[in-house]
Design a protein around this motif. Structure first.
Motif, PDB file in Angstrom:
ATOM      1  N   ARG A 129       0.825  -1.216   0.000  1.00  0.00           N
ATOM      2  CA  ARG A 129       0.000   0.000   0.000  1.00  0.00           C
ATOM      3  C   ARG A 129       0.856   1.262   0.000  1.00  0.00           C
ATOM      4  O   ARG A 129       0.471   2.278  -0.562  1.00  0.00           O
ATOM      5  N   TYR A 180      -3.742  18.930  25.272  1.00  0.00           N
ATOM      6  CA  TYR A 180      -4.464  18.191  24.238  1.00  0.00           C
ATOM      7  C   TYR A 180      -5.922  18.632  24.183  1.00  0.00           C
ATOM      8  O   TYR A 180      -6.508  18.997  25.198  1.00  0.00           O
ATOM      9  N   ARG A 225     -11.898   4.785   8.472  1.00  0.00           N
ATOM     10  CA  ARG A 225     -11.508   3.820   9.485  1.00  0.00           C
ATOM     11  C   ARG A 225     -12.594   3.547  10.512  1.00  0.00           C
ATOM     12  O   ARG A 225     -12.703   2.435  11.002  1.00  0.00           O
ATOM     13  N   GLU A 375      -8.093   9.217  19.665  1.00  0.00           N
ATOM     14  CA  GLU A 375      -7.356   7.964  19.718  1.00  0.00           C
ATOM     15  C   GLU A 375      -6.338   7.884  18.582  1.00  0.00           C
ATOM     16  O   GLU A 375      -5.204   7.462  18.782  1.00  0.00           O
ATOM     17  N   LEU A 376      -6.742   8.277  17.393  1.00  0.00           N
ATOM     18  CA  LEU A 376      -5.843   8.146  16.250  1.00  0.00           C
ATOM     19  C   LEU A 376      -4.877   9.312  16.130  1.00  0.00           C
ATOM     20  O   LEU A 376      -3.762   9.143  15.667  1.00  0.00           O
ATOM     21  N   GLN A 381      -4.167  22.359  19.159  1.00  0.00           N
ATOM     22  CA  GLN A 381      -4.356  23.626  18.427  1.00  0.00           C
ATOM     23  C   GLN A 381      -5.567  24.391  18.926  1.00  0.00           C
ATOM     24  O   GLN A 381      -6.268  25.046  18.138  1.00  0.00           O
TER      25      GLN A 381
ATOM     26  N   HIS B 217       1.705  10.309  16.968  1.00  0.00           N
ATOM     27  CA  HIS B 217       0.627   9.516  16.367  1.00  0.00           C
ATOM     28  C   HIS B 217       0.704   9.535  14.840  1.00  0.00           C
ATOM     29  O   HIS B 217       0.583   8.494  14.188  1.00  0.00           O
ATOM     30  N   ASP B 221       1.386   6.334  12.329  1.00  0.00           N
ATOM     31  CA  ASP B 221       0.434   6.040  11.274  1.00  0.00           C
ATOM     32  C   ASP B 221       1.138   5.967   9.914  1.00  0.00           C
ATOM     33  O   ASP B 221       0.902   5.050   9.112  1.00  0.00           O
ATOM     34  N   ALA B 224       3.231   2.775   9.759  1.00  0.00           N
ATOM     35  CA  ALA B 224       2.404   1.577   9.598  1.00  0.00           C
ATOM     36  C   ALA B 224       1.898   1.440   8.172  1.00  0.00           C
ATOM     37  O   ALA B 224       1.820   0.333   7.631  1.00  0.00           O
ATOM     38  N   TRP B 242      -0.983   2.822  24.760  1.00  0.00           N
ATOM     39  CA  TRP B 242      -2.244   2.463  24.117  1.00  0.00           C
ATOM     40  C   TRP B 242      -2.363   3.068  22.710  1.00  0.00           C
ATOM     41  O   TRP B 242      -2.962   2.469  21.813  1.00  0.00           O
ATOM     42  N   SER B 246      -3.520   1.225  19.285  1.00  0.00           N
ATOM     43  CA  SER B 246      -4.711   1.638  18.534  1.00  0.00           C
ATOM     44  C   SER B 246      -4.388   1.939  17.080  1.00  0.00           C
ATOM     45  O   SER B 246      -5.098   1.526  16.167  1.00  0.00           O
ATOM     46  N   LEU B 247      -3.303   2.680  16.886  1.00  0.00           N
ATOM     47  CA  LEU B 247      -2.940   3.065  15.525  1.00  0.00           C
ATOM     48  C   LEU B 247      -2.577   1.850  14.689  1.00  0.00           C
ATOM     49  O   LEU B 247      -2.994   1.729  13.534  1.00  0.00           O
ATOM     50  N   SER B 250      -5.624  -0.209  13.866  1.00  0.00           N
ATOM     51  CA  SER B 250      -6.495   0.433  12.884  1.00  0.00           C
ATOM     52  C   SER B 250      -5.841   0.463  11.499  1.00  0.00           C
ATOM     53  O   SER B 250      -6.527   0.649  10.493  1.00  0.00           O
ATOM     54  N   SER B 347       5.465  17.842  22.210  1.00  0.00           N
ATOM     55  CA  SER B 347       4.312  17.886  23.112  1.00  0.00           C
ATOM     56  C   SER B 347       4.736  17.945  24.567  1.00  0.00           C
ATOM     57  O   SER B 347       4.061  18.557  25.385  1.00  0.00           O
ATOM     58  N   ARG B 355       0.926  20.513  18.656  1.00  0.00           N
ATOM     59  CA  ARG B 355       0.812  19.450  17.655  1.00  0.00           C
ATOM     60  C   ARG B 355       1.985  19.485  16.678  1.00  0.00           C
ATOM     61  O   ARG B 355       1.827  19.693  15.478  1.00  0.00           O
TER      62      ARG B 355
END
Lengths: 532, 532
Positions: A129, A180, A225, A375-376, A381, B217, B221, B224, B242, B246-247, B250, B347, B355
């Motif tokens: 991919r 966050y 997703r 989560e992702l 900001q 994150h 991503d 992956a 975690w 999760s990433l 997904s 962060s 971010r």
């Protein structure tokens, strides 16, 4: 290596700080000393068990402070390169050669057959991919100038107002805005945005349905997703936005190209027989061809989505810039059955670098999307979101859009005039009511990719229409996307003339090579290649 | 509905603007009129073919300007709700009922069997991976206060300096910085960052190897998706972060939990037999337990990755805050064979809401990652990147880290004192050299999730250690993560006392229920549950 040899080596390799060097407290020397010894251990010239010189002696020999030596030794100790036994000195640690280390780990777990090492694995291969993504990439490395499409004139952004609002929030920032974000973003922004969308786009929404994102890409990724699994299908307008295709593919969603006609996305009977999970569409301003989806097509899609449980994803990327009448009502506002997810962005109305967009979700989905976003992506900001809330609330947003709408209408007009002057008033182009770009169509067989590449050597950024089709080789149309929004008025005509110098020889060549088989290019029925 | 009836209905429903209303030019009336007529058409009370009153007449009857009526009619026309034939008037369009619309589309493509509509499809179901993501979510909705972990004290961020630098860049922003970013981000920032990483973290890198991201994150991503395909395997420290789990899940990557011991991630013989595509690790400061990966384990991992063509992903999330000695050298700096991808974030050193993070890639991968980043996320925020470049170059970054390091060391000390005062000096806790949080361990069988939830009702945010294991029900340890970084010094002891009031009854209850089977809680061998 003997202790004295190490001292000599260090004497040779240590670089003394220049007079007035930035680092006055010896940190540079500390680091150097540590680095040199570390490298010698790793290289094997300082073998396990060898003793390091006493710190006092080494500091004298090198002419550095004792603290420098102690610092280096402590760091080496902390990282496991040396061991210290009080009284007897500092020794290089047992330096595990790689294989024995592996063996060592294995030994702990009992004796097992050592797996044969795979020699020369393909070292830098992207995943399937990943390869697909990179080889089908659409993002350009030029984001400013004639004729970059999809980029607004950021030089006209009211930066003084923005700076003033930024200042206000940075004067005494609330800690809550620096950490966050969660729950979909800064609520006051979602409130003013809901009001704005209701008024201007007839979107039906409460602030709780809005999730702030870093742009339409992040919104598509979340949708793919959270609502899609690998193998699920998505209809995509053909031609359509390369970014949507890339994101869906990389999320394992199969894209089904669906042709567009003058009323928008036009699935045929066979396509309708296989309901997809998603229908991605640009109802207000088809990307890239520019037509608006008709009311009957809208209602058909909504009813089909309701019957089949599909999600319609409405990408409303630049509908604020509609030059005639007010912006058209959104598809979302027509939806009675919660089948539409609406996406918008501030990239076109403010500036792309802001990286802010939003989605409007059916109420039952919104909390899940807020969770999925955290989560992702761990969002933040919030200061910027607070600034934007003020900007909208104080009326600057509406004012800026109004100003830019006039400006872009004028620029599109100038570009159309330049095209007409060179190619004739009836040369096929895309519709003219809206947006930041237009399409100049080219006759069938024209090598729009080649023309675009040649234009690039002239400093002109265009995009070949054929690349917006799922299969560029079988594209139903050739042409060039021309962004006029970020080109100053006075530069539009000259830039187009320069582009015409690239287009014309290519079309002449096409006419010559096609001549034996076809009518001369001038006689080609333009209706046939004027887009959907 | 007759024309006159429509006029009456409009008279009833039109809301007249209040004196001094925001919108003075009638835009509100235009919109209202358009909306009411549109709703009547959609509701079917104005049927296809009915004629709308002439604009002049309607404006008189309603007492609104003729422009208002014309505007509404034009908008309805543009959106396809009405048709106009010059001379004879304005008529409601053929309003396609849903089924006939579907039928209409089908008819165009020849007659085919109408597929039976699926009634009541599961309307708001998340995808399998979406459900998994949301139900396994780790992100908290509290991001500030005692004892939120992983959040620095943003109230001590030098906001005046930051505001000054922001101002400088916003005074006359270069258009290039307001549009989309490309090629991995603002080069001057990547230059100072490369220098900083070389000096402070012994990372070997050139600016070209650095890709700026919105945080760890986004980096995970990208890794992956660009290097992994669905079904590929990744080792993950167990317990571990975690977000990584999760990433990866997904993105279709299978995570293999690998236990940690005092030297870091510790794959056993069977695990070593099945080389993964990725090895995710936190060598400088194991998350969440805090130990540092030993040199021998580092070299073993590097050699294993080299032999098996695996990628080691080094998550260096908070190593700047090492309280004893200087920050440890990175694993990346030990790598001779380009098998390590290094990830960092601002962060923790600046503030999470910024971010911004980065990755350091082997040279052959860097251009692909720059392309993939543009393709998947369209990056921007170049002004912010320019501000950060100044901030680092002018020395504010190093100064701020130094100040905060002292502050966090002190806060951890205060928390340790509070724990010792209440539970005794030998109560098991995580290592103490670094970071923004610590772990207080609890005896086996302790319901750390229940304790954490009870603490939350007292306004205290803690995180149950068991939830950091791949299988919380079989977690190899119970405890609570306590973030001390964002708690003012004076509040640490009182907040912990409040927490102790929640922990103690739970442990007493545990002792009572375990008493018949086990030794009393006080006699439990603490060594056995003091973490890895």
């Amino acid at each position: 290596m003997k202790e004295t040899i190490l001292s000599e080596l260090l004497l040779q390799r240590l670089e003394r700080p220049a007079e007035g060097a930035m680092d006055k407290n010896g940190a540079h020397m500390n680091r150097q000393l540590y680095e040199i010894i570390r490298q010698e251990i790793l290289a094997g010239s300082l073998v396990a068990g060898s003793k390091l010189p006493a710190s006092r002696m080494l500091s004298k020999e090198l002419g550095v402070s004792r603290n420098t030596v102690l610092y280096a030794y402590e760091q080496l100790l902390a990282e496991g390169y040396v061991t210290a036994s009080s009284g007897s000195g500092t020794f290089v640690s047992q330096s595990f050669p790689d294989h024995s280390a592996l063996h060592n780990i294995r030994a702990k777990s009992g004796t097992i057959a050592v797996p044969a090492p795979q020699q020369n694995p393909t070292r830098f291969t992207l995943s399937r991919r990943g390869q697909h993504l990179v080889s089908h990439s659409g993002a350009s490395d030029r984001q400013w100038g004639a004729f970059v499409s999809g980029v607004p004139d950021v030089s006209l952004f009211p930066h003084a107002v923005w700076a003033r609002l930024l200042n206000k929030h940075w004067r005494a920032p609330r800690p809550e805005l620096l950490t966050y974000a969660h729950n979909g973003g800064y609520l006051p922004l979602r409130r003013v945005l809901a009001e704005h969308l209701r008024l201007v786009r007839s979107v039906r929404c409460e602030p709780e349905q809005i999730i702030l994102t870093t742009g339409i890409h992040q919104a598509i990724d979340l949708i793919a997703r959270l609502l899609g699994d690998p193998g699920d299908k998505a209809w995509m307008e053909d031609p359509g936005y390369w970014g949507t295709r890339s994101l869906l593919h990389s999320a394992g969603i199969e894209t089904i190209p669906v042709p567009v006609d003058s009323e928008g996305i036009a699935p045929d009977a066979a396509t309708l027989q296989n309901p997809p999970r998603f229908i991605f569409a640009t109802p207000s301003h088809q990307y890239p061809l520019g037509m608006m989806m008709s009311l009957s097509r809208r209602r058909m899609l909504l009813e089909y989505a309701r019957q089949r449980g599909a999600w319609i994803v409405e990408d409303d990327y630049d509908s604020e810039f509609r030059f005639e009448g007010r912006p058209l009502a959104s598809l979302q506002g027509l939806d009675e059955h919660d089948r539409v997810i609406y996406m918008g962005t501030f990239s076109k109305t403010l500036f792309p670098g802001l990286r802010m967009g939003f989605m409007v979700l059916p109420k039952p989905l919104a909390p899940h999307f807020a969770t999925g976003l955290s989560e992702l992506f761990r969002e933040g900001q919030l200061v910027q979101q607070a600034v934007l809330a003020d900007f909208i609330e104080q009326g600057h947003y509406a004012t800026h859009i109004r100003r830019m709408r006039q400006r872009y209408a004028q620029r599109q007009g100038l570009l159309r005039e330049a095209i007409a002057a060179r190619f004739g008033a009836d040369w096929p182009t895309s519709t003219h009511e809206a947006g930041l770009h237009m399409v100049i169509h080219l006759p069938p067989g024209a090598d729009d990719l080649g023309i675009s590449m040649a234009a690039r050597t002239q400093g002109l950024s265009t995009r070949p229409l054929s690349r917006y089709f799922a299969n560029p080789a079988q594209a139903a149309g050739q042409g060039l996307l021309l962004g006029y929004a970020c080109v100053p008025d006075a530069e539009i005509a000259p830039a187009f003339l320069k582009l015409a110098e690239v287009i014309e020889p290519a079309l002449e060549h096409l006419a010559r090579t096609q001549a034996p088989r076809r009518a001369p290019a001038a006689a080609i029925n333009r209706e046939a290649w004027s887009g959907a």
